[in-house]
Design a protein around this motif. Sequence first.
Motif, PDB file in Angstrom:
ATOM      1  N   VAL A   3       0.890  -1.158   0.036  1.00 31.50           N
ATOM      2  CA  VAL A   3      -0.105  -0.064   0.074  1.00 31.50           C
ATOM      3  C   VAL A   3       0.848   1.166  -0.005  1.00 31.50           C
ATOM      4  O   VAL A   3       1.949   1.457   0.891  1.00 31.50           O
ATOM      5  CB  VAL A   3      -0.976   0.128   1.267  1.00 31.50           C
ATOM      6  N   LEU A   4       0.788   2.118  -0.750  1.00 27.66           N
ATOM      7  CA  LEU A   4       1.293   3.232  -0.952  1.00 27.66           C
ATOM      8  C   LEU A   4       0.549   4.474  -0.036  1.00 27.66           C
ATOM      9  O   LEU A   4      -0.710   4.710  -0.378  1.00 27.66           O
ATOM     10  CB  LEU A   4       1.352   3.874  -2.366  1.00 27.66           C
ATOM     11  N   ALA A   5       1.283   5.366   0.835  1.00 26.93           N
ATOM     12  CA  ALA A   5       0.539   6.264   1.759  1.00 26.93           C
ATOM     13  C   ALA A   5       1.299   7.593   1.402  1.00 26.93           C
ATOM     14  O   ALA A   5       2.255   7.557   1.537  1.00 26.93           O
ATOM     15  CB  ALA A   5       0.601   5.636   3.070  1.00 26.93           C
ATOM     16  N   VAL A   6       0.276   8.533   1.442  1.00 23.85           N
ATOM     17  CA  VAL A   6       0.885  10.104   1.116  1.00 23.85           C
ATOM     18  C   VAL A   6      -0.077  10.876   2.228  1.00 23.85           C
ATOM     19  O   VAL A   6      -1.141  10.708   2.173  1.00 23.85           O
ATOM     20  CB  VAL A   6       0.888  10.352  -0.441  1.00 23.85           C
ATOM     21  N   ASP A   7       0.338  11.852   2.432  1.00 19.14           N
ATOM     22  CA  ASP A   7      -0.331  13.016   3.043  1.00 19.14           C
ATOM     23  C   ASP A   7       0.504  14.361   3.054  1.00 19.14           C
ATOM     24  O   ASP A   7       1.845  14.485   3.082  1.00 19.14           O
ATOM     25  CB  ASP A   7      -0.149  12.571   4.416  1.00 19.14           C
ATOM     26  N   ALA A  15       5.393  10.252   2.492  1.00 16.62           N
ATOM     27  CA  ALA A  15       5.197   9.207   1.438  1.00 16.62           C
ATOM     28  C   ALA A  15       5.771   7.804   2.062  1.00 16.62           C
ATOM     29  O   ALA A  15       6.878   7.890   2.477  1.00 16.62           O
ATOM     30  CB  ALA A  15       5.726   9.458  -0.077  1.00 16.62           C
ATOM     31  N   GLY A  16       5.092   6.803   1.823  1.00 15.76           N
ATOM     32  CA  GLY A  16       5.686   5.540   2.243  1.00 15.76           C
ATOM     33  C   GLY A  16       4.999   4.508   1.596  1.00 15.76           C
ATOM     34  O   GLY A  16       3.952   4.477   1.133  1.00 15.76           O
ATOM     35  N   LEU A  17       5.362   3.317   1.798  1.00 13.99           N
ATOM     36  CA  LEU A  17       5.129   1.821   1.444  1.00 13.99           C
ATOM     37  C   LEU A  17       4.884   0.876   2.481  1.00 13.99           C
ATOM     38  O   LEU A  17       5.768   0.966   3.308  1.00 13.99           O
ATOM     39  CB  LEU A  17       5.952   1.389   0.345  1.00 13.99           C
ATOM     40  N   VAL A  18       3.840   0.570   2.770  1.00 16.72           N
ATOM     41  CA  VAL A  18       3.574  -0.211   3.917  1.00 16.72           C
ATOM     42  C   VAL A  18       2.706  -1.618   3.273  1.00 16.72           C
ATOM     43  O   VAL A  18       2.225  -1.751   2.583  1.00 16.72           O
ATOM     44  CB  VAL A  18       2.278   0.519   4.609  1.00 16.72           C
ATOM     45  N   GLU A  19       3.618  -2.693   3.895  1.00 21.06           N
ATOM     46  CA  GLU A  19       3.111  -4.208   3.889  1.00 21.06           C
ATOM     47  C   GLU A  19       1.923  -4.473   4.614  1.00 21.06           C
ATOM     48  O   GLU A  19       2.085  -4.324   5.816  1.00 21.06           O
ATOM     49  CB  GLU A  19       4.267  -5.088   3.826  1.00 21.06           C
ATOM     50  N   LEU A  20       0.878  -4.756   4.058  1.00 20.88           N
ATOM     51  CA  LEU A  20      -0.565  -5.046   4.943  1.00 20.88           C
ATOM     52  C   LEU A  20      -0.957  -6.341   4.634  1.00 20.88           C
ATOM     53  O   LEU A  20      -0.991  -6.837   3.609  1.00 20.88           O
ATOM     54  CB  LEU A  20      -1.466  -4.354   4.533  1.00 20.88           C
ATOM     55  N   ARG A  33       3.717  -3.756   8.219  1.00 21.66           N
ATOM     56  CA  ARG A  33       5.179  -3.242   8.184  1.00 21.66           C
ATOM     57  C   ARG A  33       5.382  -2.351   7.257  1.00 21.66           C
ATOM     58  O   ARG A  33       5.198  -2.176   5.884  1.00 21.66           O
ATOM     59  CB  ARG A  33       6.052  -4.603   7.867  1.00 21.66           C
ATOM     60  N   THR A  34       6.213  -1.140   7.624  1.00 27.71           N
ATOM     61  CA  THR A  34       6.579   0.085   6.944  1.00 27.71           C
ATOM     62  C   THR A  34       7.968  -0.242   5.926  1.00 27.71           C
ATOM     63  O   THR A  34       8.689  -0.725   6.601  1.00 27.71           O
ATOM     64  CB  THR A  34       6.915   1.170   7.748  1.00 27.71           C
ATOM     65  N   VAL A  35       7.818  -0.466   4.828  1.00 32.98           N
ATOM     66  CA  VAL A  35       8.909  -0.913   3.638  1.00 32.98           C
ATOM     67  C   VAL A  35       9.675   0.200   3.512  1.00 32.98           C
ATOM     68  O   VAL A  35      10.983   0.156   3.619  1.00 32.98           O
ATOM     69  CB  VAL A  35       8.009  -1.769   2.794  1.00 32.98           C
ATOM     70  N   ALA A  36       9.354   1.229   3.279  1.00 32.63           N
ATOM     71  CA  ALA A  36      10.013   2.558   3.191  1.00 32.63           C
ATOM     72  C   ALA A  36       9.093   3.597   3.279  1.00 32.63           C
ATOM     73  O   ALA A  36       7.911   3.792   3.311  1.00 32.63           O
ATOM     74  CB  ALA A  36      10.333   2.367   1.662  1.00 32.63           C
ATOM     75  N   SER A  37       9.836   4.734   3.679  1.00 37.94           N
ATOM     76  CA  SER A  37       9.344   6.007   4.254  1.00 37.94           C
ATOM     77  C   SER A  37      10.094   7.324   3.948  1.00 37.94           C
ATOM     78  O   SER A  37      11.217   7.277   4.146  1.00 37.94           O
ATOM     79  CB  SER A  37       8.879   5.901   5.531  1.00 37.94           C
ATOM     80  N   ARG A  38       9.362   8.202   3.611  1.00 41.01           N
ATOM     81  CA  ARG A  38      10.096   9.604   3.195  1.00 41.01           C
ATOM     82  C   ARG A  38       9.414  10.672   3.849  1.00 41.01           C
ATOM     83  O   ARG A  38       8.009  10.610   3.543  1.00 41.01           O
ATOM     84  CB  ARG A  38      10.406   9.748   1.975  1.00 41.01           C
ATOM     85  N   VAL A  39       9.993  11.597   4.749  1.00 38.87           N
ATOM     86  CA  VAL A  39       9.307  12.429   5.275  1.00 38.87           C
ATOM     87  C   VAL A  39      10.005  13.960   5.492  1.00 38.87           C
ATOM     88  O   VAL A  39      11.220  13.767   5.561  1.00 38.87           O
ATOM     89  CB  VAL A  39       8.869  12.694   6.702  1.00 38.87           C
ATOM     90  N   THR A  51       6.223  13.440  -5.442  1.00 37.58           N
ATOM     91  CA  THR A  51       6.376  12.399  -6.512  1.00 37.58           C
ATOM     92  C   THR A  51       7.831  11.820  -6.260  1.00 37.58           C
ATOM     93  O   THR A  51       8.209  10.840  -6.394  1.00 37.58           O
ATOM     94  CB  THR A  51       6.329  12.707  -7.935  1.00 37.58           C
ATOM     95  N   PRO A  52       8.806  12.613  -6.268  1.00 38.63           N
ATOM     96  CA  PRO A  52      10.265  12.138  -6.124  1.00 38.63           C
ATOM     97  C   PRO A  52      10.273  11.209  -4.784  1.00 38.63           C
ATOM     98  O   PRO A  52      10.906  10.198  -4.876  1.00 38.63           O
ATOM     99  CB  PRO A  52      11.058  13.290  -5.920  1.00 38.63           C
ATOM    100  N   GLN A  53       9.648  11.442  -3.662  1.00 37.59           N
ATOM    101  CA  GLN A  53       9.803  10.840  -2.592  1.00 37.59           C
ATOM    102  C   GLN A  53       9.056   9.444  -2.850  1.00 37.59           C
ATOM    103  O   GLN A  53       9.432   8.346  -2.387  1.00 37.59           O
ATOM    104  CB  GLN A  53       9.001  11.607  -1.200  1.00 37.59           C
ATOM    105  N   ILE A  54       7.904   9.454  -3.473  1.00 38.88           N
ATOM    106  CA  ILE A  54       7.362   8.128  -3.707  1.00 38.88           C
ATOM    107  C   ILE A  54       8.319   7.379  -4.558  1.00 38.88           C
ATOM    108  O   ILE A  54       8.392   6.127  -4.362  1.00 38.88           O
ATOM    109  CB  ILE A  54       5.920   8.404  -4.803  1.00 38.88           C
ATOM    110  N   LEU A  55       8.828   7.985  -5.624  1.00 44.18           N
ATOM    111  CA  LEU A  55       9.742   6.926  -6.679  1.00 44.18           C
ATOM    112  C   LEU A  55      10.880   6.559  -5.599  1.00 44.18           C
ATOM    113  O   LEU A  55      11.478   5.495  -5.659  1.00 44.18           O
ATOM    114  CB  LEU A  55      10.470   7.921  -7.749  1.00 44.18           C
ATOM    115  N   GLU A  56      11.414   7.379  -4.738  1.00 40.64           N
ATOM    116  CA  GLU A  56      12.442   7.034  -3.666  1.00 40.64           C
ATOM    117  C   GLU A  56      12.204   5.716  -2.962  1.00 40.64           C
ATOM    118  O   GLU A  56      12.877   4.800  -2.739  1.00 40.64           O
ATOM    119  CB  GLU A  56      13.023   8.148  -2.853  1.00 40.64           C
TER     120      GLU A  56
END
Length: 239
Positions: A3-7, A15-20, A33-39, A51-56
Amino acid sequence: MLVLAVDTATPAVTAGLVELEQGVDAATPVRMRTVASRVRVDPRAHAEVLTPQILECLTEAGCSRTDIAALVVGVGPGPFTGLRVGMATAAAFGDALGIPVYGVCSLDAIAADAALDPALRPASAELRPAGELLVVTDARRREVYWARYRDGVRIAGPEVCKPADLDAGQATAIAGSASHVDFFDLPVLPAETPAPAGLVRVAAVDVCARAVPDPLVPLYLRRPDAVEKAYRTLDRTRA
């Protein structure tokens, strides 16, 4: 599922990717579990960095866009300009990938992290059974967006007002904007902005059930600053 999460409802661009993972039955809690996160905290850079954060995050996780099964986005409350960046980006990704986009109250995401994650609770700020959690974020104009929670459920708000006018009710702890929590004589929980895991946690039941999401509706709570300035100008000129 991934799951991609953004706010972008606060000065933080998240932005972050979470395994659900759905439990084996209704009695088994959802695991995540949070797989990757950028704030990045920069109220003027939402459009440039999201968008660059999502790609990262995708690069760090070793995933492609097609691996994303669903998207969760904070719908505020928040200032007009920043909030629409996150929602427009989420809608665009969802449309391009053909995946559902779930909107959640950004204050709910902070509350989910603060109230449900024991690692975030200092002993002095443990929520008592009869207590409530107050969450506040920066609304500019010397005001705050706020909501109150009991047992993880929102019982008041979201609303916007000056800190002095806010009724804290039976709150025994507070979370949210670091520059505003000190206006209240309450123990502070260290959850300042919506985190990817908190955003996904709020929508987890619907995401796992693959429910059809409601339309994305931003929680502005008041007119944009530009509109307010225009109305004030009209008032002065009696137009």
